[in-house]
Design an enzyme around this catalytic site. Structure first.
Site, mmCIF file in Angstrom:
data_model
loop_
_atom_site.group_PDB
_atom_site.id
_atom_site.type_symbol
_atom_site.label_atom_id
_atom_site.label_comp_id
_atom_site.label_asym_id
_atom_site.label_seq_id
_atom_site.Cartn_x
_atom_site.Cartn_y
_atom_site.Cartn_z
ATOM 1 N N ASP A 37 0.715 -1.275 0.039
ATOM 2 C CA ASP A 37 0.043 0.066 0.163
ATOM 3 C C ASP A 37 0.832 1.386 -0.100
ATOM 4 O O ASP A 37 0.327 2.547 0.030
ATOM 5 C CB ASP A 37 -0.944 0.055 1.371
ATOM 6 C CG ASP A 37 -0.043 -0.081 2.681
ATOM 7 O OD1 ASP A 37 1.088 -0.420 2.312
ATOM 8 O OD2 ASP A 37 -0.669 0.129 3.808
ATOM 9 N N GLY A 38 2.331 1.011 -0.044
ATOM 10 C CA GLY A 38 2.990 2.276 -0.021
ATOM 11 C C GLY A 38 3.621 2.644 1.117
ATOM 12 O O GLY A 38 4.692 3.584 1.251
ATOM 13 N N GLU A 39 3.263 2.104 2.169
ATOM 14 C CA GLU A 39 3.682 2.643 3.784
ATOM 15 C C GLU A 39 5.360 2.069 3.451
ATOM 16 O O GLU A 39 5.857 0.869 2.948
ATOM 17 C CB GLU A 39 3.337 1.663 4.770
ATOM 18 C CG GLU A 39 1.947 2.078 4.922
ATOM 19 C CD GLU A 39 1.283 1.555 6.372
ATOM 20 O OE1 GLU A 39 2.013 0.558 6.655
ATOM 21 O OE2 GLU A 39 0.220 1.756 6.628
ATOM 22 N N ARG A 96 10.222 27.179 1.632
ATOM 23 C CA ARG A 96 9.555 28.358 0.997
ATOM 24 C C ARG A 96 8.471 28.783 1.930
ATOM 25 O O ARG A 96 8.260 29.874 1.986
ATOM 26 C CB ARG A 96 9.325 28.464 -0.269
ATOM 27 C CG ARG A 96 10.375 28.237 -1.348
ATOM 28 C CD ARG A 96 10.159 28.086 -2.852
ATOM 29 N NE ARG A 96 9.938 26.612 -2.869
ATOM 30 C CZ ARG A 96 9.864 25.875 -3.996
ATOM 31 N NH1 ARG A 96 10.003 26.575 -4.974
ATOM 32 N NH2 ARG A 96 9.763 24.610 -4.118
ATOM 33 N N ASP A 169 15.791 38.629 -7.198
ATOM 34 C CA ASP A 169 14.674 39.271 -6.373
ATOM 35 C C ASP A 169 15.182 40.086 -5.035
ATOM 36 O O ASP A 169 16.399 39.716 -4.736
ATOM 37 C CB ASP A 169 13.631 38.368 -6.004
ATOM 38 C CG ASP A 169 13.945 36.910 -5.258
ATOM 39 O OD1 ASP A 169 14.979 37.231 -4.739
ATOM 40 O OD2 ASP A 169 13.339 35.979 -5.449
ATOM 41 N N LYS A 192 11.474 41.639 -8.997
ATOM 42 C CA LYS A 192 10.455 40.310 -9.247
ATOM 43 C C LYS A 192 9.411 40.548 -8.182
ATOM 44 O O LYS A 192 9.251 40.552 -6.974
ATOM 45 C CB LYS A 192 11.118 38.945 -9.198
ATOM 46 C CG LYS A 192 10.224 37.775 -9.153
ATOM 47 C CD LYS A 192 11.154 36.636 -8.920
ATOM 48 C CE LYS A 192 10.786 35.814 -7.519
ATOM 49 N NZ LYS A 192 11.386 34.714 -6.959
ATOM 50 N N ASP A 218 21.077 32.414 -6.979
ATOM 51 C CA ASP A 218 19.891 32.098 -6.181
ATOM 52 C C ASP A 218 20.066 30.873 -5.443
ATOM 53 O O ASP A 218 21.011 29.856 -5.655
ATOM 54 C CB ASP A 218 18.640 31.946 -7.370
ATOM 55 C CG ASP A 218 17.254 32.223 -6.771
ATOM 56 O OD1 ASP A 218 17.248 32.470 -5.509
ATOM 57 O OD2 ASP A 218 16.294 32.343 -7.517
ATOM 58 N N THR A 226 11.764 32.490 -12.469
ATOM 59 C CA THR A 226 12.402 33.552 -11.787
ATOM 60 C C THR A 226 13.790 33.816 -12.671
ATOM 61 O O THR A 226 14.181 34.892 -13.139
ATOM 62 C CB THR A 226 12.633 33.048 -10.507
ATOM 63 O OG1 THR A 226 11.653 32.790 -9.571
ATOM 64 C CG2 THR A 226 13.717 34.341 -9.868
HETATM 65 C C1 R5P Z 1 12.633 32.660 -4.224
HETATM 66 O O1 R5P Z 1 12.200 33.491 -3.480
HETATM 67 C C2 R5P Z 1 13.541 31.599 -4.425
HETATM 68 O O2 R5P Z 1 14.809 32.221 -4.150
HETATM 69 C C3 R5P Z 1 13.719 31.419 -5.921
HETATM 70 O O3 R5P Z 1 14.015 32.465 -6.633
HETATM 71 C C4 R5P Z 1 12.507 30.637 -6.424
HETATM 72 O O4 R5P Z 1 12.021 29.822 -5.369
HETATM 73 C C5 R5P Z 1 12.723 30.207 -8.060
HETATM 74 O O5 R5P Z 1 11.663 29.333 -8.309
HETATM 75 P P1 R5P Z 1 11.081 29.280 -9.639
HETATM 76 O O6 R5P Z 1 12.240 28.759 -10.475
HETATM 77 O O7 R5P Z 1 9.914 28.476 -9.935
HETATM 78 O O8 R5P Z 1 10.764 30.606 -10.134
#
Ligand code: R5P
Length: 309
Positions: A37-39, A96, A169, A192, A218, A226
């Site tokens: 069952d996936g357990e 996140r 961002d 962004k 990033d 992003t």
């Molecule tokens: C955002 O705050 C993170 O640092 C990344 O920029 C983000 O999670 C990247 O996500 P995606 O590739 O889906 O734009």
């Protein structure tokens, strides 16, 4: 290192094997299987009583499977009387969701931290958390490493001049500034706005990129939106070459194809999350020696601060 044992879940066995190779150790014997069952069912196949134990597991896709596997391994190790258990999370998923940014939403990063501690972890070793404050979600010691030293060494070999490091961002400014300082580059920021989890809007660039080579840094790439949109606006703004780098390649289904067809000249990622085959545009850097060295120092109870440089 004889009195320590290193186990791995299924999320990133290759990284775990390379960490063990660095430490000149055999990987711990563990049997992980699934009921019909996936357990998930786990049996530790060697004595861990009184041992200093490390469990390597990235909570990357399939996130819930890998997370559950980690929790069950921790429980098995705790009940088998390990002296100390360190959860080694090269990539910590659910990071996140680290605050209530709208009414009636969970703080899932805190929930996951609670689960990992309740399951049996006494320490955490992790890398490039989405937000460094997540360290405080654990009421146990957290060693938080950065892939930056490895990525920067690779970038230094490329010998860029007129280089600009770009944060995609506002949240990424601190990371980008650290890269810019080490690479003796200037800094720019992309404005962004995230309209939904999978949709971003990039409106303008703060800083000078015209005639420059640019590196976007990033913590992770997921859908790729992003970094791809940031690359587009940088090219529009006159950048001559755009590179992308991220510690965690949390790619979704079509991310690789989108990145491959994008304006990015090269995409530099690490192996915190496994990817078997990627087009030549991608460069995968290994963090196994960094994690291996940190494990060694945690076990020997020596300082790990020099690993941050
Ligand atoms: C955002 O705050 C993170 O640092 C990344 O920029 C983000 O999670 C990247 O996500 P995606 O590739 O889906 O734009």
């Amino acid at each position: 290192m004889d009195s320590c044992l290193i186990f791995s879940g299924n999320s990133n066995k290759n990284l775990a094997e390379n960490i063990c190779k660095y430490l000149n150790k055999e990987i711990g014997k563990i049997n992980i299987y699934r009921f019909k069952d996936g357990e998930i069912c786990v049996k530790i196949e060697e004595n861990v009583r009184g041992k200093d134990v490390f469990v390597i597991q990235s909570t990357c896709p399939p996130v819930n499977e890998n997370l559950m596997e980690l929790l069950i391994i921790l429980d098995a190790l705790r009940r088998a009387s390990s002296k100390r258990i360190t959860a080694v999370l090269p990539y910590f998923g659910y990071a996140r969701q680290d605050r209530k940014d709208q009414p009636r939403v969970p703080i899932t990063a805190k929930l996951i931290a609670n689960l990992i501690v309740s399951a049996g972890a006494n320490r955490i070793l992790t890398m490039d958390l989405h937000a460094p404050q997540i360290q405080g979600f654990f009421d146990i010691p957290v060693d938080h490493l950065f892939a930056a030293p490895i990525v920067i060494s690779y970038l230094e070999e490329k010998v860029f001049d007129k280089l600009v490091v770009v944060a995609p961002d506002v949240g990424g400014v601190k990371m980008a500034r650290a890269f810019a300082k080490r690479l003796d580059a200037s800094l720019a920021i992309v404005d962004k706005r995230r309209e939904s989890p999978d949709k971003v809007e990039v409106t303008h660039v703060i800083g000078e990129v015209k005639g420059k080579k640019v590196i976007i840094v990033d913590d992770m790439i997921s859908t790729g939106n992003t970094i791809i949109e940031a690359a587009d606006i940088l090219i529009k703004g006159g950048a001559i070459e755009v590179y992308g780098c991220a510690s965690h390649a949390v790619f979704s289904e079509d991310t690789i194809e989108k990145l491959n067809n994008s304006n990015l000249k090269e995409i530099i990622i690490t192996n915190t999350i496994p990817h078997l085959s990627l087009p030549p545009k991608f460069k995968i850097l290994s963090v196994s020696s960094l994690l291996g060295e940190a494990i060694k120092r945690i076990h020997l109870e020596t300082s790990i601060s020099s690993l941050f440089i």
